[in-house]
Write an enzyme that holds these catalytic residues in place. Structure first.
Site, mmCIF file in Angstrom:
data_model
loop_
_atom_site.group_PDB
_atom_site.id
_atom_site.type_symbol
_atom_site.label_atom_id
_atom_site.label_comp_id
_atom_site.label_asym_id
_atom_site.label_seq_id
_atom_site.Cartn_x
_atom_site.Cartn_y
_atom_site.Cartn_z
ATOM 1 N N SER A 139 87.361 102.381 -87.139
ATOM 2 C CA SER A 139 87.991 101.164 -86.622
ATOM 3 C C SER A 139 87.793 100.044 -87.627
ATOM 4 O O SER A 139 86.807 100.055 -88.399
ATOM 5 C CB SER A 139 87.363 100.766 -85.284
ATOM 6 O OG SER A 139 87.789 99.468 -84.881
ATOM 7 N N TYR A 152 79.706 99.221 -80.715
ATOM 8 C CA TYR A 152 80.962 99.822 -81.179
ATOM 9 C C TYR A 152 81.129 99.619 -82.678
ATOM 10 O O TYR A 152 81.436 100.561 -83.419
ATOM 11 C CB TYR A 152 82.130 99.191 -80.419
ATOM 12 C CG TYR A 152 83.467 99.843 -80.670
ATOM 13 C CD1 TYR A 152 83.807 101.045 -80.050
ATOM 14 C CD2 TYR A 152 84.397 99.254 -81.523
ATOM 15 C CE1 TYR A 152 85.038 101.641 -80.280
ATOM 16 C CE2 TYR A 152 85.630 99.838 -81.753
ATOM 17 C CZ TYR A 152 85.954 101.026 -81.125
ATOM 18 O OH TYR A 152 87.176 101.612 -81.357
ATOM 19 N N LYS A 156 81.161 102.605 -85.410
ATOM 20 C CA LYS A 156 82.344 102.842 -86.235
ATOM 21 C C LYS A 156 82.036 102.679 -87.722
ATOM 22 O O LYS A 156 82.611 103.374 -88.563
ATOM 23 C CB LYS A 156 83.467 101.901 -85.810
ATOM 24 C CG LYS A 156 84.076 102.253 -84.453
ATOM 25 C CD LYS A 156 84.737 103.622 -84.468
ATOM 26 C CE LYS A 156 85.571 103.878 -83.219
ATOM 27 N NZ LYS A 156 86.216 105.211 -83.220
#
Length: 258
Positions: A139, A152, A156
């Protein structure tokens, strides 16, 4: 185009979003697809849509025994594995001072540990049949900070570095490993953002091309990296974000304070 005729591909997170669009795109170009997801209803819907070329497998990609069994389906049904897309993801958000250990573990296991487990067993199968291509979905949040989303973003970012390590280790087995870093994509995962106009506008103001990507706009570069057209590309992290990286992440905490 029929770049994947006779090939077998595996897609995690195949029941919705980017994973679902990848399964559709692969089958349109001639591949057989094993779709892994924890969403049984979503997989059933996808199987009804795509027919016999799509084999659904219910699996939790954070549990190694389920990952290994799911990936083995490629050999059982189609004799091997040529291509894999590790897409499955999700997030629990919150300030670092408020996050629980369970929130952190849930997110990092889903976005990072799952990529390790899947790559491990995909590579074992590919190694035994002459090579292949693995594309990990990271991401843009792995490149720029995400206020309120540290698990997150951290997970990532780990996917990007893991991909580079895997590319080095697996090149001897003729396995290419690359990552794609989407920006804002109009999928169920960001439905809350896209459905709340103030938050949506904060994102769009940061994206020079002025729109969220469709899942199909992420699929196109993923399929390129998996194809023979990219046969001399390994270990890269391809950003597909409409220029968002140039402007950094919006501070959504301002919405909560307003």
């Amino acid at each position: 185009m029929s770049r994947f005729t006779g090939k077998t591909a595996l897609v995690t997170g195949a029941a919705s979003g980017i994973g679902s669009a990848l399964a559709t795109g692969l089958i349109a170009e001639g591949a057989n697809v094993i779709g892994l997801d924890i969403d049984e209803a979503g997989l059933q819907k996808k199987a009804a849509e795509l027919g016999d070329s799509f084999v659904s497998v219910i699996a939790d990609v954070t549990v190694e025994s389920q990952v290994e069994a799911g990936i083995a389906t490629a050999a059982d049904r189609f004799g091997g594995l040529d291509i894999a897309f590790n897409v499955a993801g999700g997030s629990r958000i919150g300030a670092i001072t408020d996050l629980t250990e369970a929130d952190w573990d849930f997110t990092v296991d889903l976005v990072q540990k799952s990529v390790f487990l899947c790559t491990k067993h995909e590579a074992r199968l590919m190694r035994d049949t002459g090579g292949g291509s693995i594309v990990n979905i990271s991401s843009l949040d792995g490149r720029i900070p995400m206020p309120g989303g540290s698990p997150y973003a951290t997970g990532k970012a780990g996917v990007v570095m893991f991909t580079k390590n895997a590319a080095l280790e697996l090149a001897q087995h003729r396995i290419r490993v690359n990552s794609v870093l989407p920006g804002l994509v109009d999928t169920p995962l960001v439905a809350a953002v896209m459905g709340y106009e103030p938050a949506k506008q904060m994102f769009l103001d940061r994206i020079p091309l002025g729109a969220a990507a469709t899942p199909e706009q992420i699929v196109a570069p993923c399929l390129f990296l998996a194809s023979d057209e990219a046969s001399y590309i390994t270990g890269i992290d391809m950003v597909v974000d409409g220029g968002w990286e140039l402007t950094n992440f919006p501070n959504l905490a301002k919405l909560a304070a307003s």
